[in-house]
Design an enzyme around this catalytic site. Structure first.
Site, PDB file in Angstrom:
ATOM      1  N   CYS A 264       0.785  -1.247   0.000  1.00  0.00           N
ATOM      2  CA  CYS A 264       0.000   0.000   0.000  1.00  0.00           C
ATOM      3  C   CYS A 264       0.811   1.290   0.000  1.00  0.00           C
ATOM      4  O   CYS A 264       0.669   2.097  -0.913  1.00  0.00           O
ATOM      5  CB  CYS A 264      -0.941   0.001   1.197  1.00  0.00           C
ATOM      6  SG  CYS A 264      -2.269  -1.180   0.986  1.00  0.00           S
TER       7      CYS A 264
HETATM    8  C1  UDX Z   1      -5.783  -4.822  -2.213  1.00  0.00           C
HETATM    9  C2  UDX Z   1      -6.546  -3.764  -2.964  1.00  0.00           C
HETATM   10  O1  UDX Z   1      -7.236  -4.264  -4.005  1.00  0.00           O
HETATM   11  C3  UDX Z   1      -5.657  -2.648  -3.306  1.00  0.00           C
HETATM   12  O2  UDX Z   1      -6.312  -1.667  -4.029  1.00  0.00           O
HETATM   13  C4  UDX Z   1      -5.241  -2.089  -2.009  1.00  0.00           C
HETATM   14  O3  UDX Z   1      -4.555  -0.893  -2.138  1.00  0.00           O
HETATM   15  C5  UDX Z   1      -4.360  -3.108  -1.350  1.00  0.00           C
HETATM   16  O4  UDX Z   1      -5.038  -4.256  -1.160  1.00  0.00           O
HETATM   17  P1  UDX Z   1      -4.687  -7.080  -2.432  1.00  0.00           P
HETATM   18  O5  UDX Z   1      -5.890  -7.685  -1.841  1.00  0.00           O
HETATM   19  O6  UDX Z   1      -3.459  -7.008  -1.600  1.00  0.00           O
HETATM   20  O7  UDX Z   1      -5.027  -5.619  -2.945  1.00  0.00           O
HETATM   21  O8  UDX Z   1      -4.394  -7.622  -3.858  1.00  0.00           O
HETATM   22  P2  UDX Z   1      -4.014  -9.049  -4.358  1.00  0.00           P
HETATM   23  O9  UDX Z   1      -3.516  -9.873  -3.220  1.00  0.00           O
HETATM   24  O10 UDX Z   1      -3.224  -8.815  -5.589  1.00  0.00           O
HETATM   25  O11 UDX Z   1      -5.434  -9.647  -4.732  1.00  0.00           O
HETATM   26  C6  UDX Z   1      -6.170  -9.405  -5.856  1.00  0.00           C
HETATM   27  C7  UDX Z   1      -6.957 -10.679  -6.181  1.00  0.00           C
HETATM   28  O12 UDX Z   1      -7.861 -10.405  -7.219  1.00  0.00           O
HETATM   29  C8  UDX Z   1      -6.093 -11.845  -6.643  1.00  0.00           C
HETATM   30  O13 UDX Z   1      -6.419 -13.001  -5.936  1.00  0.00           O
HETATM   31  C9  UDX Z   1      -6.426 -11.986  -8.131  1.00  0.00           C
HETATM   32  O14 UDX Z   1      -6.311 -13.310  -8.593  1.00  0.00           O
HETATM   33  C10 UDX Z   1      -7.842 -11.461  -8.156  1.00  0.00           C
HETATM   34  N1  UDX Z   1      -8.275 -10.914  -9.439  1.00  0.00           N
HETATM   35  C11 UDX Z   1      -7.531 -10.004 -10.088  1.00  0.00           C
HETATM   36  C12 UDX Z   1      -9.489 -11.342  -9.993  1.00  0.00           C
HETATM   37  O15 UDX Z   1     -10.165 -12.180  -9.433  1.00  0.00           O
HETATM   38  N2  UDX Z   1      -9.891 -10.815 -11.173  1.00  0.00           N
HETATM   39  C13 UDX Z   1      -9.158  -9.916 -11.863  1.00  0.00           C
HETATM   40  O16 UDX Z   1      -9.559  -9.491 -12.951  1.00  0.00           O
HETATM   41  C14 UDX Z   1      -7.924  -9.491 -11.295  1.00  0.00           C
HETATM   42  C1  UDX Z   2      -0.846  -0.301   5.571  1.00  0.00           C
HETATM   43  C2  UDX Z   2      -1.771   0.588   6.410  1.00  0.00           C
HETATM   44  O1  UDX Z   2      -1.312   0.639   7.755  1.00  0.00           O
HETATM   45  C3  UDX Z   2      -3.192   0.103   6.315  1.00  0.00           C
HETATM   46  O2  UDX Z   2      -4.054   0.958   7.036  1.00  0.00           O
HETATM   47  C4  UDX Z   2      -3.542   0.127   4.843  1.00  0.00           C
HETATM   48  O3  UDX Z   2      -4.857  -0.085   4.587  1.00  0.00           O
HETATM   49  C5  UDX Z   2      -2.660  -0.849   4.086  1.00  0.00           C
HETATM   50  O4  UDX Z   2      -1.329  -0.404   4.258  1.00  0.00           O
HETATM   51  P1  UDX Z   2       0.424  -2.603   5.865  1.00  0.00           P
HETATM   52  O5  UDX Z   2       1.070  -2.247   4.568  1.00  0.00           O
HETATM   53  O6  UDX Z   2      -0.137  -3.942   6.063  1.00  0.00           O
HETATM   54  O7  UDX Z   2      -0.757  -1.581   6.185  1.00  0.00           O
HETATM   55  O8  UDX Z   2       1.520  -2.404   7.007  1.00  0.00           O
HETATM   56  P2  UDX Z   2       1.983  -1.296   8.044  1.00  0.00           P
HETATM   57  O9  UDX Z   2       1.979  -1.881   9.379  1.00  0.00           O
HETATM   58  O10 UDX Z   2       1.267  -0.022   7.853  1.00  0.00           O
HETATM   59  O11 UDX Z   2       3.514  -1.113   7.620  1.00  0.00           O
HETATM   60  C6  UDX Z   2       3.909  -0.660   6.343  1.00  0.00           C
HETATM   61  C7  UDX Z   2       5.412  -0.519   6.251  1.00  0.00           C
HETATM   62  O12 UDX Z   2       5.868   0.576   7.025  1.00  0.00           O
HETATM   63  C8  UDX Z   2       6.199  -1.737   6.717  1.00  0.00           C
HETATM   64  O13 UDX Z   2       7.271  -1.992   5.826  1.00  0.00           O
HETATM   65  C9  UDX Z   2       6.727  -1.319   8.082  1.00  0.00           C
HETATM   66  O14 UDX Z   2       7.941  -1.957   8.394  1.00  0.00           O
HETATM   67  C10 UDX Z   2       6.936   0.165   7.874  1.00  0.00           C
HETATM   68  N1  UDX Z   2       6.865   0.964   9.117  1.00  0.00           N
HETATM   69  C11 UDX Z   2       5.690   1.039   9.809  1.00  0.00           C
HETATM   70  C12 UDX Z   2       7.975   1.652   9.572  1.00  0.00           C
HETATM   71  O15 UDX Z   2       9.049   1.604   8.951  1.00  0.00           O
HETATM   72  N2  UDX Z   2       7.867   2.390  10.713  1.00  0.00           N
HETATM   73  C13 UDX Z   2       6.716   2.494  11.423  1.00  0.00           C
HETATM   74  O16 UDX Z   2       6.696   3.204  12.432  1.00  0.00           O
HETATM   75  C14 UDX Z   2       5.590   1.790  10.954  1.00  0.00           C
END
Ligand code: UDX
Ligand code: UDX
Length: 426
Positions: A266
């Site tokens: 993200c």
């Molecule tokens: C999500 C959100 O979609 C993204 O916008 C957000 O910022 C982060 O989290 P994430 O769930 O991590 O993404 O994505 P991913 O693990 O890549 O999963 C997407 C899934 O959708 C996959 O399982 C893929 O196979 C499926 N997919 C993709 C479909 O079923 N149809 C499609 O056309 C494309």
């Molecule tokens: C993030 C957001 O927190 C969540 O709300 C959003 O919807 C998806 O993205 P995630 O990516 O799962 O979640 O992890 P997060 O715990 O936020 O950490 C992101 C990255 O930042 C990691 O690489 C972590 O190591 C780093 N981080 C986090 C730091 O370097 N320092 C910090 O203080 C916190």
């Protein structure tokens, strides 16, 4: 409520499973047949604490199933969530092709469906996407009227990997973006059982709240890394500085852990996506540009610090941690990757270990040379010097005696036991 979810990735699967736990009847749709099979045979395709138990319970009670057949599920549910990925394009802007495809698929089914259907975007999409792409595509393909024959809404996720189930069930807030009362009331009903502040806004605002939240957290991390880089030059421990800062009630202590920067699915992608959108609109967001730049150079500082103590050519160097953060097997944008690439370029032989993410790392980054070890001890045995890239709990239980350690994540055991110890920002 009968809910279908397109995309059974991290977000779609956690959302779907938690909705079924709340009592809704849920079908998740994915193009990946293996994922679908795994879910139906009660195996969780991702590692996420608490998710598998919940999935088993709800598949057993028939409130949750998976399929590849989008037509069947859109026909037979009241609400369809879109949770497909929104990756970054080469030019760093958002890639909306999966969103477009899902909208087309839904439009084709709605053409034949009688009655109202609500489509909710859960994926992170830049402001304007839900109305201008999802709503417009469905309307064009189905010939149905937006607002009366079908509805659209935007309901961003704030799930952290590793605590996604808890974040879903006990959220700080639920943001509901809807432009009409009908869509709004359906979302209200879906989340009825969750006790949390609910914020009702229009669709564009909901989309922006997600970007503003994520880029603010990313900014906090780059900010503290910058302060940490200055602290390092002055011989000050930035963690002590943060303690002093956060006694001020105006400064929240979260997301101020300095280190080698942020990775994950993200922060990097969302920050880049909003920068690209702003630039397209004619505004240069200088602060966000700097957030990304600091994050890209930060992991390389670990390698530079190591070079102060050892020449890297031909040396065995260990990397502990490959996941982008602890308690996940996700390696998307992990800071371990630029570190290993730089070590390879310097001619070092890299030994690495991660408790969960080694398979994912091998798959995602076949371009770097790594000798994968079965344990952290094996890395310590083989390597002369170590870089810690992820703060897994088990790395706190090791003895780093006789080693040069560059710590990117503040692991106390390394600080206390290493022969030579360098923190990146402390
Ligand atoms: C999500 C959100 O979609 C993204 O916008 C957000 O910022 C982060 O989290 P994430 O769930 O991590 O993404 O994505 P991913 O693990 O890549 O999963 C997407 C899934 O959708 C996959 O399982 C893929 O196979 C499926 N997919 C993709 C479909 O079923 N149809 C499609 O056309 C494309
Ligand atoms: C993030 C957001 O927190 C969540 O709300 C959003 O919807 C998806 O993205 P995630 O990516 O799962 O979640 O992890 P997060 O715990 O936020 O950490 C992101 C990255 O930042 C990691 O690489 C972590 O190591 C780093 N981080 C986090 C730091 O370097 N320092 C910090 O203080 C916190």
């Amino acid at each position: 409520m009968k809910i279908s979810i397109i995309g059974a990735g991290y977000v779609g699967l956690v959302t779907g499973t938690c909705f079924s736990e709340l009592g809704h009847e849920v079908v998740v749709v994915d193009i990946n047949e293996e994922k679908v099979k795994a879910i139906n045979s009660k195996k969780c395709p991702i590692y996420e604490p608490g998710l598998e138990e919940m999935l088993v319970r709800n598949v057993d009670s028939k409130r949750l199933r998976a399929t590849t057949d989008i037509k069947d599920v859109v026909m037979n549910t009241d609400v369809t969530y879109i949770a497909v990925g929104t990756p970054m394009k080469e030019d760093r802007s958002i890639d909306l092709r999966y969103i477009e495809k899902a909208s087309e698929d839904i439009g084709n089914v709605l053409k034949e469906k009688a009655g109202y259907h609500l489509v909710v975007v859960k994926s992170t999409v830049v402001p304007g996407t839900t109305e201008n792409i999802v709503g417009a595509t469905i309307s064009k393909i189905s010939g149905k009227k937006l607002g009366t024959e079908f509805g659209i809404a935007m309901n961003p996720e704030f799930l952290r990997e590793g605590s996604a189930v808890e974040d879903f069930m006990k959220p700080d807030r639920i943001v509901i973006g809807a432009n009409d009362e009908k869509a709004r009331s359906i979302l209200e009903e879906i989340y009825k059982k969750i006790d949390a502040p609910k914020l009702y806004v229009n669709i564009k605002t909901a989309e922006m709240i997600k970007y503003a939240s994520n880029t603010f957290l990313a900014t906090k991390i780059s900010f503290i890394n910058e302060i940490g880089n200055i602290c390092k030059l002055l011989g000050i421990n930035v963690f002590d500085v943060v303690k002093g800062m956060t006694l001020d009630h105006r400064i929240s202590p979260y997301f101020l852990r300095a280190g080698i920067g942020f990775g994950g699915s993200c922060f990097p992608k969302d920050t880049n996506a909003i920068i690209a959108l702003a630039k397209k609109l004619g505004y240069v967001p200088r602060l966000l540009d700097a957030v990304v730049e600091i994050n890209e150079t930060q992991p390389l500082r670990a390698v530079e610090l190591l070079k102060k103590h050892i020449s890297l050519k031909g040396k065995n160097i260990g990397v502990l941690g490959l996941a982008f953060k602890p308690n996940t097997d996700d390696v998307r944008e992990t800071r371990a990757y630029p570190i290993i690439r730089a070590l390879n370029e310097e001619g070092a032989v890299v030994y690495a270990y991660d408790p969960k993410a080694m398979d994912a790392f091998k798959k995602a980054y076949p371009d770097v040379k790594v000798i994968f070890c079965k344990s952290a001890e094996e890395v310590l045995k083989n390597a002369e010097a170590i870089i810690i890239a992820t703060e897994w709990d088990e790395f706190e239980k090791l003895s780093y005696r006789n080693k040069i350690v560059v710590d990117g994540r503040y692991v106390k055991a390394a600080k206390e036991t290493a022969k030579i110890y360098e923190g990146v920002c402390w």
